[in-house]
Structures are given as C-alpha cells and as structure tokens.
Design an enzyme around this catalytic site. Structure first.
Site, short mmCIF file in Angstrom:
data_model
loop_
_atom_site.label_atom_id
_atom_site.label_comp_id
_atom_site.label_asym_id
_atom_site.label_seq_id
_atom_site.Cartn_x
_atom_site.Cartn_y
_atom_site.Cartn_z
N LEU A 184 -40.29 115.19 -11.58
CA LEU A 184 -41.14 114.79 -12.70
C LEU A 184 -40.75 115.51 -13.99
CD1 LEU A 184 -44.76 114.47 -11.23
CD2 LEU A 184 -43.25 112.65 -12.03
N ARG A 215 -29.20 117.93 -0.92
CA ARG A 215 -29.14 118.07 -2.37
C ARG A 215 -27.98 118.99 -2.74
NH1 ARG A 215 -35.09 120.34 -2.96
NH2 ARG A 215 -34.37 121.26 -1.00
N LYS A 245 -32.47 105.66 3.49
CA LYS A 245 -31.73 106.45 2.51
C LYS A 245 -31.77 105.81 1.13
CE LYS A 245 -29.22 109.51 0.57
NZ LYS A 245 -27.96 110.09 0.99
N CYS A 294 -25.26 110.25 -6.14
CA CYS A 294 -26.03 109.35 -5.26
C CYS A 294 -26.90 108.34 -6.00
CB CYS A 294 -26.91 110.19 -4.33
SG CYS A 294 -25.99 111.17 -3.13
#
Length: 432
Positions: free
Chosen positions: A241, A145, A195, A251
């Site tokens: 969320l 990330r 992925k 990505c």
C-alpha cells in the site's frame, strides 16, 4: 534443478540446506564455474552462505550437463525463465526446450515439477511433450520475494502443489516436510492460476495506492496516514500500500500481461486487471509531467537539455535486478522528453554498458547531482537517507527533490536548502 536464476538457485541451495542432495544445471558455463567456487552474482541476502554450506557438505552440485543432472534424479524442478512474449503472453520456449532435452533420460517414476510461473495448462503441455506415462508432472509455484528469497523459502506463508497424481503430490510435499507452513494440495490448473492471481492482486493494491496518493494530494490529505488507517484493517492489510513510481520487477508486469492475454483468448472480460495495468502506465506519465511542470523550460515545460539526478534504478531496494524496473520506465519517459540523466544506485557499478544509452551511471550520489535541476528518488534504498544533502544542494542548479518513495525526512532536506516533494504527502519548502 534446471536453471540457476533467482528461483532455481534459491530453491536448490535451500533444499540442500534442508538435507536433500541437489544437482543444479545451467546452460551458462561461466555461471556454473563461478557457482562451483561458491561465487554468487545474485544480490540476495543469505544465498551465498547457503550455497557455500551446500557445497562444503557435499549436498549441492553444479553442472552444465542437463541430461546428466536429471538421469538419477527422483524429482526434477524446472526453474526456467518465462518472459513476456508476443502480445503479452508468457514465452514458454525455455520450458518446452528443456522438456524435449530431458524426455528420454528421466528415470521411471520421476516427478517433474514446474516451479516457473506458467499459464494454466502448462502442466498438461509439459506432460504431453515428455510423452512418458511413467513420469508425473506437478505444479509447485514459487512465492519468493527478491531480497528476501531465502527467508521466504525457509519460512513460507504457504506451499502450493497442484497434481493429478496424488502420490506425486505427496512426494513433492515431502521435500518441504521440515518447514512449518500450510500445505495447499490442489489440481494443476488451480495451482498455476494461484500464482497469477496472487501477483495480479498485489499489482492491483499498488495501482490503488498510487491513485490514492493523487486523491490525497487533491484534498490535502496524507497518504501515509490514510494507508495506515486502512492497512490496520485485517481484511486489507498494510502490505503493498506504499505509493511509488509505479510497480515493476521480474514478476508483476509479465504475469499481469500474461493473465490478461489468457483472459482475452478465453473470452473472459476482466476490466479490473486491464485497469490495473493501464493505471500503472498513466501514473508514471503523470509523475513525468510533474517534473516537466517544475523543471521544464518554456510554456510547454520542455525537458530538452535539463539535467536530472536519479537515485535508484533497480526495481526495489535490496536487489540488483533491473528487469521491468519502474525506475527505468520513468527514466525512458524522461529521455523521450529530452532530459539528460545522471544516476546513482548503490547496487550498480559504473561499468553497465546496457544503461549507457539511457543514463550516465556514477558511483557517488553527490556527483550524480552536479548541475541537476532536480533529484528524483526512484528506489527506496535506505542508504539515501544518509546522503550529504547539503553537499547535494551545493552542486545542484535547482533545489527540488522529488521523493517518489516517500523515503526521506523533509525537515532534513529543508535544512540543507532543498525543497522536498513526495507522493500523496504535503510538500516541504527549503529553509532560505
């Protein structure tokens, strides 16, 4: 390590930190020279320190000569861009070009690792391009990330390795032996699809959260409470969320479109994937309509000549990455409606000519709000909580703050004389 973007530089620096000897190659001589001096232009916590440590220890090198970098390597990682190409498919031009460059210089017994996010079948494609029976090709997708890439590399949830040659798989797994993480050994196709499946599922959760916020607004519910209530269910989990101005980044958009293209080409109907993408676009248009209804002129809510302040342009906080940023997607929709946009982002300087046709970028949040009919919070930068909102209110022409990250304290804004409106939460009126 071929490529020194987010993935390549983080992987190379962290493998050197684990004790391996790493040579990173990049075609950009300016970048190579800066990295040799431990100057890291990527905003990534911990990465400059890992690069500096690797250089000082002699375990990390940078070069512009790809052939020289791989000539003595036991393992070669391909960390190359695979952007969205024509029709949404992944563009493998960089991967294929490098495979051709290194084909004749790889040492016998070398393992080539696809670290880039690539479609199913790319391992076989690279192996065919190499044409070397004495070289194995392995899939080892990354799950890093941005903003937490170093932490994610050193403390991974899992390590996925797909290979037809189990000896090659074990050799790649050995590089991560110092890390305490579950190891998933599988075939190349399964690793490549893992992925894409992961990113699709995350995008789906975000589209769900954004639509759930609309439902909460309709019934007077609070999306923060609803998502906490469902997120505590271990079958669902709290991550991804939080509603916002849509999902984006380097990505999720390209990978969901690439997966959809693969589905279409293979004759697999995947309506949930298509709906996830369409929901994201519709959500951003819905938010722009909200601004037009609140700040527009005339019966049609025209935004021509309406000045708006945008807080945040990067796709998320903690990074300077603008690739497929939802903030920029919203900005483009506002510009199409004629709005005049001034933006502030703590990770960006005013010297960004690539943004000049879209926004007037300034280095102060109060200055960004001068004459604005409304302020729009588009990126969840924690620094925005400390803005002098009374000063912002004093220089605005309007009084609305559309907090599309549900980041700010409505009471603080109300006391400053501003009206707060989030996503999926009750609005807060200003104190007169």
């Amino acid at each position: 390590m071929i490529g020194t973007g987010y993935v390549g530089l983080t992987t190379g620096a962290c493998l050197a930190f684990l004790g391996h000897s790493v040579v990173c190659a990049d075609a950009d001589p300016h970048k190579v020279e800066r990295l040799r001096g431990a100057r890291v232009d990527i905003l990534e916590p911990g990465l400059p320190e890992r690069v500096r440590e690797g250089l000082e220890a002699g375990r990390l090198e940078f070069t512009g000569d790809t052939a020289a970098a791989v000539a003595e390597a036991e393992v070669v990682f391909l960390c190359l861009p695979t952007p969205m190409g024509a029709g949404g498919a992944a563009d493998l031009a960089a991967v294929e070009a490098v495979a051709g460059q290194v084909r004749d210089v790889l040492r016998p017994g070398c393992v080539v690792v696809n670290k880039s996010t690539v479609p199913v079948g790319t391992c076989e494609r690279v192996a065919a391009l190499l044409g070397r029976a004495d070289v194995s090709v392995v899939s080892n997708p990354e799950f890093l990330r941005e903003g937490r890439a170093v932490e994610d590399f050193l403390h991974p949830d899992r390590i996925v390795i797909g290979a037809a040659d189990q000896d090659a798989a074990r050799r790649v797994a050995g590089l991560y032996a110092a890390l305490d993480a579950p190891l998933v050994l599988t075939d190349p196709a399964s690793a490549e699809l893992t992925k894409y499946a992961a990113n699709f599922f995350l995008a789906m959760k975000l589209s769900f959260a954004n639509n759930l916020a609309v439902l909460c607004e309709r019934f007077g519910a609070d999306v923060a409470d609803v998502t906490e209530g469902i997120g505590r269910d271990p079958r669902i989990g709290p991550a991804f969320l939080r509603p916002g101005p849509g999902w984006g980044g380097s990505c999720l958009p390209k990978d969901t479109h690439a997966l959809l293209t693969v589905c279409d080409r293979s004759g697999v109907d995947f309506p949930l994937l298509r709906a996830t993408i369409e929901t994201n676009v519709a959500h951003q248009r819905r938010l722009v309509e909200r601004v037009a209804a609140a700040c527009g002129r005339g019966a049609e809510g025209s935004l021509h000549g309406v000045r708006l302040a945008l807080y945040g342009l990067t796709f998320k906080a903690g990074t300077s990455d603008l690739r497929d940023s939802p903030a920029l997607a919203v900005a483009r929709l506002l510009r199409e409606r004629g709005a005049e946009l001034t933006a502030y982002d703590p990770a960006l300087s005013e010297e960004r000519p690539d943004l000049s046709d879209l926004v007037d970028l300034v280095d102060d949040p109060v200055r960004a709000a001068e004459g604005a009919a409304a302020c729009l919070v588009l990126t969840e930068w924690p620094q925005l909580r400390d803005v002098d909102w009374a000063a912002v209110a004093a220089c605005m022409s309007g009084h609305e703050v559309h907090d599309w990250r549900n980041l700010l304290d409505p009471d603080v804004l109300a006391r400053a004389g501003l009206s707060w409106r989030g996503i999926g939460r009750p609005a807060a009126a200003r104190v007169a």
